[in-house]
Design a protein around this motif. Sequence first.
Motif, PDB file in Angstrom:
ATOM      1  N   LYS A 175      32.846  19.604  54.419  1.00 20.13           N
ATOM      2  CA  LYS A 175      31.755  19.111  53.572  1.00 20.13           C
ATOM      3  C   LYS A 175      30.399  19.245  54.251  1.00 20.13           C
ATOM      4  N   ILE A 176      30.368  19.065  55.566  1.00 19.40           N
ATOM      5  CA  ILE A 176      29.084  19.158  56.272  1.00 19.40           C
ATOM      6  C   ILE A 176      28.876  20.531  56.905  1.00 19.40           C
ATOM      7  N   ASN A 177      29.718  21.494  56.506  1.00 19.17           N
ATOM      8  CA  ASN A 177      29.604  22.895  56.954  1.00 19.17           C
ATOM      9  C   ASN A 177      29.791  23.051  58.458  1.00 19.17           C
ATOM     10  N   GLY A 178      30.629  22.191  59.039  1.00 15.25           N
ATOM     11  CA  GLY A 178      30.995  22.347  60.436  1.00 15.25           C
ATOM     12  C   GLY A 178      29.814  22.254  61.381  1.00 15.25           C
ATOM     13  N   PHE A 179      29.892  23.001  62.474  1.00 21.69           N
ATOM     14  CA  PHE A 179      28.847  22.987  63.492  1.00 21.69           C
ATOM     15  C   PHE A 179      27.746  23.989  63.164  1.00 21.69           C
ATOM     16  N   ASN A 180      26.542  23.633  63.562  1.00 19.60           N
ATOM     17  CA  ASN A 180      25.387  24.509  63.379  1.00 19.60           C
ATOM     18  C   ASN A 180      25.397  25.567  64.474  1.00 19.60           C
ATOM     19  N   GLU A 181      25.604  26.822  64.080  1.00 23.09           N
ATOM     20  CA  GLU A 181      25.766  27.904  65.054  1.00 23.09           C
ATOM     21  C   GLU A 181      24.444  28.393  65.640  1.00 23.09           C
ATOM     22  N   ASN A 182      23.337  27.802  65.222  1.00 25.50           N
ATOM     23  CA  ASN A 182      22.049  28.152  65.819  1.00 25.50           C
ATOM     24  C   ASN A 182      21.881  27.567  67.219  1.00 25.50           C
ATOM     25  N   TYR A 183      22.730  26.594  67.566  1.00 25.77           N
ATOM     26  CA  TYR A 183      22.707  26.061  68.927  1.00 25.77           C
ATOM     27  C   TYR A 183      23.518  26.985  69.831  1.00 25.77           C
ATOM     28  N   GLU A 184      22.915  27.426  70.919  1.00 28.23           N
ATOM     29  CA  GLU A 184      23.623  28.267  71.887  1.00 28.23           C
ATOM     30  C   GLU A 184      23.507  27.639  73.264  1.00 28.23           C
ATOM     31  N   GLY A 185      24.503  27.873  74.099  1.00 27.08           N
ATOM     32  CA  GLY A 185      24.493  27.245  75.410  1.00 27.08           C
ATOM     33  C   GLY A 185      24.850  25.771  75.300  1.00 27.08           C
ATOM     34  N   HIS A 186      24.377  25.008  76.258  1.00 28.98           N
ATOM     35  CA  HIS A 186      24.807  23.623  76.402  1.00 28.98           C
ATOM     36  C   HIS A 186      23.863  22.652  75.707  1.00 28.98           C
ATOM     37  N   GLY A 187      24.432  21.764  74.895  1.00 27.95           N
ATOM     38  CA  GLY A 187      23.684  20.613  74.451  1.00 27.95           C
ATOM     39  C   GLY A 187      23.268  20.551  73.004  1.00 27.95           C
ATOM     40  N   PHE A 188      23.454  19.365  72.404  1.00 26.20           N
ATOM     41  CA  PHE A 188      22.892  18.906  71.136  1.00 26.20           C
ATOM     42  C   PHE A 188      23.618  19.390  69.892  1.00 26.20           C
ATOM     43  N   GLU A 189      24.474  20.395  69.978  1.00 27.86           N
ATOM     44  CA  GLU A 189      25.233  20.772  68.791  1.00 27.86           C
ATOM     45  C   GLU A 189      26.195  19.661  68.387  1.00 27.86           C
ATOM     46  N   ASP A 190      26.697  18.898  69.367  1.00 26.99           N
ATOM     47  CA  ASP A 190      27.605  17.798  69.055  1.00 26.99           C
ATOM     48  C   ASP A 190      26.855  16.614  68.442  1.00 26.99           C
ATOM     49  N   PHE A 191      25.681  16.267  68.981  1.00 27.81           N
ATOM     50  CA  PHE A 191      24.892  15.188  68.388  1.00 27.81           C
ATOM     51  C   PHE A 191      24.463  15.548  66.966  1.00 27.81           C
ATOM     52  N   ASP A 192      24.089  16.794  66.769  1.00 26.57           N
ATOM     53  CA  ASP A 192      23.719  17.264  65.438  1.00 26.57           C
ATOM     54  C   ASP A 192      24.880  17.069  64.464  1.00 26.57           C
ATOM     55  N   PHE A 193      26.069  17.452  64.876  1.00 29.06           N
ATOM     56  CA  PHE A 193      27.262  17.317  64.040  1.00 29.06           C
ATOM     57  C   PHE A 193      27.527  15.849  63.717  1.00 29.06           C
ATOM     58  N   LEU A 194      27.443  14.975  64.729  1.00 29.56           N
ATOM     59  CA  LEU A 194      27.768  13.564  64.528  1.00 29.56           C
ATOM     60  C   LEU A 194      26.766  12.862  63.616  1.00 29.56           C
ATOM     61  N   LEU A 195      25.499  13.230  63.709  1.00 26.79           N
ATOM     62  CA  LEU A 195      24.508  12.646  62.811  1.00 26.79           C
ATOM     63  C   LEU A 195      24.788  13.049  61.360  1.00 26.79           C
ATOM     64  N   ARG A 196      25.162  14.300  61.156  1.00 25.57           N
ATOM     65  CA  ARG A 196      25.473  14.752  59.796  1.00 25.57           C
ATOM     66  C   ARG A 196      26.758  14.127  59.275  1.00 25.57           C
ATOM     67  N   LEU A 197      27.734  13.927  60.165  1.00 23.92           N
ATOM     68  CA  LEU A 197      28.982  13.270  59.766  1.00 23.92           C
ATOM     69  C   LEU A 197      28.716  11.817  59.369  1.00 23.92           C
ATOM     70  N   ALA A 198      27.880  11.133  60.146  1.00 18.92           N
ATOM     71  CA  ALA A 198      27.532   9.746  59.826  1.00 18.92           C
ATOM     72  C   ALA A 198      26.801   9.678  58.476  1.00 18.92           C
ATOM     73  N   LYS A 199      25.877  10.605  58.260  1.00 19.54           N
ATOM     74  CA  LYS A 199      25.121  10.622  57.006  1.00 19.54           C
ATOM     75  C   LYS A 199      26.048  10.844  55.815  1.00 19.54           C
ATOM     76  N   LEU A 200      27.060  11.680  55.991  1.00 20.78           N
ATOM     77  CA  LEU A 200      28.034  11.911  54.925  1.00 20.78           C
ATOM     78  C   LEU A 200      28.668  10.603  54.471  1.00 20.78           C
ATOM     79  N   HIS A 201      28.882   9.707  55.430  1.00 18.77           N
ATOM     80  CA  HIS A 201      29.509   8.417  55.123  1.00 18.77           C
ATOM     81  C   HIS A 201      28.477   7.296  54.970  1.00 18.77           C
ATOM     82  N   LYS A 202      27.250   7.708  54.635  1.00 23.56           N
ATOM     83  CA  LYS A 202      26.184   6.771  54.284  1.00 23.56           C
ATOM     84  C   LYS A 202      25.830   5.805  55.422  1.00 23.56           C
ATOM     85  N   ILE A 203      25.942   6.281  56.647  1.00 25.75           N
ATOM     86  CA  ILE A 203      25.463   5.530  57.808  1.00 25.75           C
ATOM     87  C   ILE A 203      24.048   5.997  58.090  1.00 25.75           C
ATOM     88  N   ASN A 204      23.091   5.090  57.955  1.00 27.77           N
ATOM     89  CA  ASN A 204      21.678   5.450  58.013  1.00 27.77           C
ATOM     90  C   ASN A 204      21.145   5.378  59.437  1.00 27.77           C
TER      91      ASN A 204
END
Length: 329
Positions: A175-204
């Motif tokens: 539903k959230i289209n997985g990970f954003n592949e524009n992130y390369e190397g180390h860092g922030f792709e996981d935080f990006d994913f978790l923020l979108r996952l939280a938003k999906l479940h209406k966590i503001n």
Amino acid sequence: MITAIIPIDLARRPFDIINKANLISQSAEKQNIKIIYGHNDRNTIFDRLFKQKISKSKASTIRTVKLKNTAINTAKMRNIAFDDIDTEYMLLLDVDIYPEFSLYFKYLNKMKNGDKPFYIFPCLYLTQYGTKKLARNKTNVDELSDLFFSFSRKEFLHLASPSSITLLKTKDYKKINGFNENYEGHGFEDFDFLLRLAKLHKINFEHSDLIVNRTARSPLFALGFRKYIGELCLDLLLEKDLTFHMFHTKDNNLNYYSNRNSNFEKFRLIHGKHLDQDAYSNPDLITSFLIQCSNRGIEVQDYSILFENKPGHIDRYDSLRKKIRFLFK
């Protein structure tokens, strides 16, 4: 059943990664979990060795892609692995995580009971000494957890809460289209994913301090997005349910780590656009933590280690060489 997806790129520390992947695959066969590796095949002898070893595991499969870009893209590799998932629940895993899978089944049952839509696991980083003890069966995850909360130092580097280790429904990843592949190397792709996952479940998380990018040794003193995502991990900390990250060497000069600044800029542009500048935000997680302790009738003193927030210090190093290098750097 759970399917875990693990990104693999052998451009860095190939022997270490192959050995850890082999350990995970062997453990998965015994613990009723499926593993899918998203593998960037660079057509090296290490890639061939990796495929040879993992092919012997009945619990593991490899989804291979040959990326033209030389950069390591864990987001792409996770998305490639995801395409082969056929289970209702999935686990975001890392090859360095010690394969004690019973913890994830505990929280799978909670998800099935409707407790929460996903779980993010705190991750305790082990020193080389702690990793060797665990690998040689001179300790186990329960003993390590007890040692950590008893202020032992030699076995541990730091606690990451939140981490990227996440149990979720497979349909939510899609539903959230997985990970954003524009992130390369180390860092922030996981935080990006978790923020979108939280938003999906209406966590503001639309707070004025969301994009603050400062780390803290203690998760209770986290700031910005680490604080807000970390709040979702407090109940696991109270249960003392931790995953364990096995030690590996780190070279800060590698291009893999040099992309952190550019990745944060991408993260900031995506998640900092529409923040409510008047939103109230707690300065830390201590208040939330104390409230949860009170609600559960838990003695805060049993979690004193979580309030220890001093910066890197000599007592964190597990060898004489590392202590001398710390003192004279």
